[in-house]
Design a protein around this motif. Structure first.
Motif, mmCIF file in Angstrom:
data_model
loop_
_atom_site.group_PDB
_atom_site.id
_atom_site.type_symbol
_atom_site.label_atom_id
_atom_site.label_comp_id
_atom_site.label_asym_id
_atom_site.label_seq_id
_atom_site.Cartn_x
_atom_site.Cartn_y
_atom_site.Cartn_z
ATOM 1 N N GLN A 1 24.116 5.134 -11.937
ATOM 2 C CA GLN A 1 24.682 6.386 -12.458
ATOM 3 C C GLN A 1 23.819 6.923 -13.594
ATOM 4 O OE1 GLN A 1 29.155 6.349 -13.105
ATOM 5 N NE2 GLN A 1 28.818 4.205 -12.571
ATOM 6 N N VAL A 2 23.389 6.032 -14.466
ATOM 7 C CA VAL A 2 22.543 6.429 -15.601
ATOM 8 C C VAL A 2 21.221 6.997 -15.091
ATOM 9 C CG1 VAL A 2 21.312 5.603 -17.641
ATOM 10 C CG2 VAL A 2 23.629 4.777 -17.161
ATOM 11 N N VAL A 3 20.613 6.315 -14.126
ATOM 12 C CA VAL A 3 19.334 6.761 -13.567
ATOM 13 C C VAL A 3 19.472 8.146 -12.938
ATOM 14 C CG1 VAL A 3 17.627 6.309 -11.743
ATOM 15 C CG2 VAL A 3 18.427 4.439 -13.199
ATOM 16 N N LEU A 4 20.509 8.340 -12.133
ATOM 17 C CA LEU A 4 20.695 9.613 -11.435
ATOM 18 C C LEU A 4 21.016 10.751 -12.405
ATOM 19 C CD1 LEU A 4 22.697 8.277 -8.358
ATOM 20 C CD2 LEU A 4 20.338 9.130 -8.345
ATOM 21 N N ILE A 5 21.821 10.465 -13.422
ATOM 22 C CA ILE A 5 22.154 11.512 -14.402
ATOM 23 C C ILE A 5 20.946 11.830 -15.270
ATOM 24 C CG2 ILE A 5 23.639 12.099 -16.364
ATOM 25 C CD1 ILE A 5 25.865 10.433 -15.028
ATOM 26 N N ILE B 1 20.105 -1.731 -18.971
ATOM 27 C CA ILE B 1 19.802 -0.397 -19.495
ATOM 28 C C ILE B 1 19.000 -0.488 -20.789
ATOM 29 C CG2 ILE B 1 20.858 1.666 -20.532
ATOM 30 C CD1 ILE B 1 23.175 1.222 -18.439
ATOM 31 N N THR B 2 19.274 -1.508 -21.603
ATOM 32 C CA THR B 2 18.613 -1.624 -22.909
ATOM 33 C C THR B 2 17.378 -2.521 -22.882
ATOM 34 O OG1 THR B 2 20.097 -3.453 -23.525
ATOM 35 C CG2 THR B 2 20.759 -1.218 -24.176
ATOM 36 N N LEU C 1 15.616 0.051 -18.603
ATOM 37 C CA LEU C 1 15.459 1.455 -19.011
ATOM 38 C C LEU C 1 15.069 1.602 -20.476
ATOM 39 C CD1 LEU C 1 18.465 3.120 -17.112
ATOM 40 C CD2 LEU C 1 16.088 2.830 -16.368
ATOM 41 N N ASN C 2 15.156 0.504 -21.235
ATOM 42 C CA ASN C 2 14.675 0.466 -22.621
ATOM 43 C C ASN C 2 15.358 1.490 -23.524
ATOM 44 O OD1 ASN C 2 13.090 -0.752 -24.603
ATOM 45 N ND2 ASN C 2 11.420 0.699 -24.343
ATOM 46 N N MET C 3 16.651 1.703 -23.316
ATOM 47 C CA MET C 3 17.421 2.570 -24.210
ATOM 48 C C MET C 3 17.987 1.753 -25.360
ATOM 49 S SD MET C 3 19.458 5.402 -21.932
ATOM 50 C CE MET C 3 19.974 6.267 -23.421
ATOM 51 N N ALA C 4 18.127 2.361 -26.508
ATOM 52 C CA ALA C 4 18.659 1.657 -27.672
ATOM 53 C C ALA C 4 20.164 1.436 -27.505
ATOM 54 C CB ALA C 4 18.396 2.465 -28.939
#
Length: 350
Positions: free
Chosen positions: A140-144, A181-182, A187-190
Motif C-alpha cells: 500500500q505504501v509503495v503504490l501510494i 518500511i524503515t 524503503l528507508n523511511m524514518a
C-alpha cells in the motif's frame, strides 16, 4: 495465487540464504533478491535482471509474489486520492493519499474489515475477514508513493496506520511491515514519520513499550469519561480509561515518546466545556498533544459534527491548559475518504 507456491516475501533473509545454497547458488543471491523485493519493490521475477534466466525460472516455478494491486482510484476536489486495493485472494481494502503543502501522507489499512464496532466508523460496521500480511501493508505504501510522484511530483513523507482495521490486533505483522518500511534495505523511511493509531488496547500499548518502538502512537480517544466512551467505543468496556492511562504511562516510561490523542467532536455528545475539562485531566498523565477532528457523517450512524464555535471553544480551553492542540479539517470527505469513512462499496474490477 497458485496453491502450491509459497510467497517468496514470507521468507526471512536467512531463509533466502538457505534456499539459494540448496539450489546450488552462492548465498549472495539472497541479498540480491531481498533487495529486489524490499528496496526496489519488484513484483516480478523477470525484472530481477542481475539473476540468470535459469535462476529466475527456478524461482518462478517454486514461488510467487502476491502483490497488492490498485482496484479503483477516486480523486477528491481537495486532491485527496482514495484507492481500493485488491489482494491476492480477492479481498478489497482501502488506502488514501493525503497531499498537503508540506507533506504527502499515506493512510494505510492493517486488516480486511475490523472486529471493533466503534459506532461512528464505517469500517466498524464491516466484518473482519483477516489480518493483512506485512507485505500487503508495505505494498500500500509503495503504490501510494507511486501515486504521489505521478500526480504531485513528490514522494511520500508520512505514513499513518489509520485505515481499515485495528493495528494492535495485527501486532506482529504491523511491526514487521514498519521494519521493512524503515530498513535501509527496505524503503528507508524514518520511523518518526510513521504513526500507528489504536482504539485503545491496554496490554498491546504496554507491549509497544516493551518493544521500545520508535514510531509515533496515536490513541483514538473521543471521550474522556467511561460512560460516553463505552457508548461509542465498546472496546472501552474491557479497556477502561484507567487501564489505558496505566498502559500509556508504562509506554511513555519505556519509550519517552509523547502520544497524540485523537478526539472527534460530536454535536451534543462530547462537545461541551465539561468534556474538555475531562480531556484535559486525562492529558496530565503523560506528555501529549490533541488533534481535534471534525466528524465525517456515515449512513450507518446518526452522529453529526459539532458547531464550529463549539469546536473552537473546546480547543481554546485545552490550549489555556497548556495542552498542544490542533483542529484538523477533513480531507476527501466528498469521496468518503475522510477519517471514519472507509468501507468497501464497489466490487473488484482488476
Amino acid at each position: 495465487m497458485q496453491a502450491n507456491k509459497t510467497d517468496i516475501r514470507s521468507l526471512s533473509y536467512e531463509a533466502l540464504q538457505k534456499l539459494f545454497l540448496e539450489l546450488g547458488e552462492k548465498s549472495f543471491r539472497a541479498k540480491q533478491v531481498y533487495e529486489w523485493l524490499w528496496k526496489k519493490s519488484c513484483f516480478s521475477f523477470n525484472e530481477m535482471s542481475n539473476l540468470s534466466k535459469e535462476l529466475r525460472q527456478k524461482l518462478e516455478e517454486q514461488f510467487t509474489i502476491n502483490n497488492v494491486k490498485v482496484n479503483t482510484s477516486q480523486f477528491s476536489a481537495d486532491k485527496t486520492i482514495k484507492n481500493s486495493f485488491i489482494l491476492h485472494d480477492g479481498h478489497l481494502i482501502e488506502g488514501v493519499l493525503i497531499p498537503a503543502d508540506d507533506r504527502m501522507t499515506a493512510c494505510v489499512s492493517s486488516q480486511v474489515g475490523c472486529s471493533l464496532t466503534c459506532k461512528f466508523c464505517a469500517t466498524g460496521y464491516m466484518e473482519r475477514k483477516r489480518n493483512l500480511n506485512p507485505d500487503e501493508i508495505y505494498d500500500q505504501v509503495v503504490l501510494i508513493d507511486q501515486q504521489a510522484r505521478q500526480n504531485y511530483d513528490h514522494h511520500l513523507t508520512n505514513i499513518v496506520y489509520m485505515g481499515m482495521g485495528e493495528p494492535l490486533l495485527n501486532y506482529a505483522n504491523v511491526l514487521k511491515s514498519i521494519e521493512r518500511i524503515t530498513a535501509e534495505d527496505g524503503l528507508n523511511m524514518a520511523a518518526k514519520r510513521i504513526t500507528v493509531s489504536t482504539a485503545g488496547i491496554a496490554k498491546m500499548i504496554k507491549k509497544l513499550g516493551d518493544d521500545q518502538v520508535k514510531f509515533n502512537l496515536a490513541l483514538s480517544l473521543h471521550a474522556a469519561n467511561d460512560a460516553k466512551r463505552n457508548e461509542i467505543m465498546p472496546i472501552n468496556e474491557q479497556n477502561s480509561l484507567k487501564a489505558l492511562a496505566e498502559a500509556l504511562k508504562y509506554y511513555y516510561a519505556k519509550t519517552k515518546n509523547p502520544v497524540t490523542y485523537e478526539y472527534i467532536v460530536f454535536n451534543d455528545f462530547n462537545d461541551e466545556i465539561q468534556d474538555a475539562v475531562e480531556l484535559a485531566a486525562f492529558c496530565k498523565h503523560i506528555p501529549c498533544k490533541v488533534n481535534i477532528i471534525e466528524y465525517n457523517p456515515i449512513s450507518f450512524a446518526s452522529y453529526t459534527n459539532a458547531d464550529v464555535d463549539k469546536i473552537e471553544a473546546f480547543a481554546d480551553y485545552l490550549r489555556k491548559q497548556d495542552i498542544n492542540t490542533n483542529v484538523r479539517r477533513s480531507r476527501g470527505k466528498d469521496i468518503d475518504a475522510a477519517c471514519g469513512q472507509l468501507a468497501i462499496k464497489e466490487k473488484a474490477v482488476v
